[in-house]
Scaffold this motif. Structure first.
Motif, mmCIF file in Angstrom:
data_model
loop_
_atom_site.group_PDB
_atom_site.id
_atom_site.type_symbol
_atom_site.label_atom_id
_atom_site.label_comp_id
_atom_site.label_asym_id
_atom_site.label_seq_id
_atom_site.Cartn_x
_atom_site.Cartn_y
_atom_site.Cartn_z
ATOM 1 N N ASN A 104 27.399 22.428 -5.319
ATOM 2 C CA ASN A 104 26.460 23.058 -6.202
ATOM 3 C C ASN A 104 26.609 24.596 -6.327
ATOM 4 N N VAL A 105 26.579 25.336 -7.445
ATOM 5 C CA VAL A 105 26.829 26.603 -7.623
ATOM 6 C C VAL A 105 25.737 27.700 -8.235
ATOM 7 N N TYR A 106 25.583 28.518 -7.382
ATOM 8 C CA TYR A 106 24.731 29.806 -8.104
ATOM 9 C C TYR A 106 25.995 30.884 -8.538
ATOM 10 N N THR A 107 25.947 31.556 -9.630
ATOM 11 C CA THR A 107 26.913 32.676 -9.635
ATOM 12 C C THR A 107 26.144 33.786 -10.566
ATOM 13 N N MET A 133 23.760 27.498 -11.698
ATOM 14 C CA MET A 133 22.814 28.607 -12.236
ATOM 15 C C MET A 133 23.441 29.896 -12.348
ATOM 16 N N VAL A 134 23.104 30.800 -13.342
ATOM 17 C CA VAL A 134 23.445 32.144 -13.211
ATOM 18 C C VAL A 134 22.379 33.007 -13.091
ATOM 19 N N GLY A 135 22.554 34.016 -12.373
ATOM 20 C CA GLY A 135 21.647 34.644 -11.879
ATOM 21 C C GLY A 135 21.276 35.898 -13.050
ATOM 22 N N GLN A 136 20.484 35.557 -13.970
ATOM 23 C CA GLN A 136 20.164 36.576 -14.743
ATOM 24 C C GLN A 136 19.021 37.246 -14.602
ATOM 25 N N VAL A 292 17.302 33.465 -6.270
ATOM 26 C CA VAL A 292 18.044 32.687 -5.338
ATOM 27 C C VAL A 292 17.266 31.550 -4.767
ATOM 28 N N ASN A 293 15.972 31.930 -4.617
ATOM 29 C CA ASN A 293 14.845 30.937 -4.168
ATOM 30 C C ASN A 293 14.899 29.745 -5.217
#
Ligand SMILES: NC(=O)c1ccc[n+]([C@@H]2O[C@H](COP(=O)([O-])OP(=O)(O)OC[C@H]3O[C@@H](n4cnc5c(N)ncnc54)[C@H](O)[C@@H]3O)[C@@H](O)[C@H]2O)c1
Length: 330
Positions: A104-107, A133-136, A292-293
């Motif tokens: 799984n990817v957070y970018t 997920m993209v961290g906007q 991130v949480n």
């Protein structure tokens, strides 16, 4: 126990690292097992970025396996999820690689440097059944969360017009100066303008019309001036990183609702009504910790993405790349 890793350990990688250590301690069911960065030496070093100091002096890095090649890391570590904080031109290849290998990817934002890359990332997530997920980060920031609440609960009526701005000196601090290269960062229009475009799309929906102009004096697309209509709401966004080096970072918004004018200047918010002005309570908490949480809760606890759904970030990227085309250097 779910294992995870960080890929790209510069300013944002290190910022996420400290938040992830806190979450790791709180939850006890996730474990940072590895870190990947272009060079190993800089991993342990504290860093000063425009968001503040990231102090790593007390960290015991012997607990982590360190890599310079994320493919080797994915092969050797049993990873459930990764946080990608690489320069933007590498988001797509790293995200697609991890997704295709069952991770799984957070970018970090911006999602990628072309719309095609964004689509490749979404396809890889769909095919793998893994989460992306993209961290906007503004979606997790108190003053913008307030706007979301007000547009949804209608407390002050409908939003009539809105202005968002973000200004900084030329960012000359990145690894290999990638931030100033259009083919690596997408320049100011993709890297910084994306924040406020994402706010507009998140609050009012994608625009029906858009007029945009950029300047290309110091670097390509160093500033962008845009006017939009989203349904009935008129929106203006001004973004500029072509300012002289002594200028401090400045950002804010003003939104006129039927019954109030809400103004945010560098974190200070005032609501002006016909009955007087006041400073509202806003949600506290660090936006990077909150984002991130949300990702960890989605991946580990199976909760839905309530704030950063990937399809709405894709809508943002469509607007940004359309503007890039409209306002290119002639
Ligand atoms: N959300 C925000 O507010 C915010 C703020 C700043 C940056 N960002 C985003 O975060 C991302 C990273 O930005 P940054 O400021 O941390 O950049 P940075 O230059 O400080 O760090 C990038 C790191 O990636 C490493 N790297 C480069 N190529 C690599 C590779 N092939 N393999 C492994 N590591 C590699 C470099 O060694 C460096 O440490 C960018 O997409 C940027 O737009 C977001």
């Amino acid at each position: 126990m779910k294992n995870f890793a960080i890929i790209g350990f510069g300013g944002l990688g290190k910022t996420h690292f400290l938040n992830l250590l806190k979450i790791e301690k709180e939850r006890k069911d996730i474990r940072l097992s590895a870190i990947c960065n272009a060079d190993i030496e800089s991993i342990t070093k504290s860093i000063k970025i425009n968001l503040g100091n990231v102090n790593l002096d007390d960290i015991d890095f012997s607990r982590y396996n360190l890599y310079t090649d994320y493919k080797e890391m994915v092969a050797k570590e049993d990873l459930d999820f990764v946080f990608i904080a690489l320069p933007t031109y590498l988001h797509c290849e790293a995200a697609v690689y991890c997704l295709e290998h069952g991770v799984n990817v957070y970018t970090e934002k911006p999602m990628a440097i072309t719309l095609t890359q964004c689509e490749q990332m979404m396809d890889a997530a769909k095919k793998s059944g893994k989460k992306l997920m993209v961290g906007q980060c503004l979606r997790f920031t108190g003053e913008y969360e307030l706007l979301k609440e007000l547009t949804e609960n209608g407390k002050y009526g409908k939003p009539i017009k809105a202005e968002f701005y973000r200004r900084s000196a030329l960012p000359t601090w990145s690894f290999d100066n990638w931030l100033l290269k259009d083919d690596k960062s997408g320049s100011c229009i993709v890297d910084m303008h994306v924040h406020d475009v994402d706010q507009m799309v998140w609050l009012f929906g994608a625009p029906d019309t858009c007029m945009t102009m950029s300047t290309h004096q110091m670097v390509d697309y160093e500033s962008t001036y845009s006017l939009y209509k989203c349904g009935e709401t008129v929106v203006m966004i001004l973004t500029d990183w072509g300012i002289h080096s002594s200028f401090p970072f400045r950002y804010g918004y003003s939104v006129t609702f039927e019954d109030a004018y809400v103004v945010s200047r560098d974190g200070k918010i005032t609501v002006y009504t016909n009955d007087g002005a006041f400073e509202p309570e806003i949600n506290g908490g660090d936006c990077y910790h909150k984002e991130v949480n949300e990702f960890i809760e989605a991946v580990v606890d199976g909760k839905p993405f309530k704030t950063a759904d990937i399809s709405s970030v894709y809508e943002t990227m469509k607007v940004v790349f359309k503007e890039k085309e409209i306002s290119k250097k002639k």
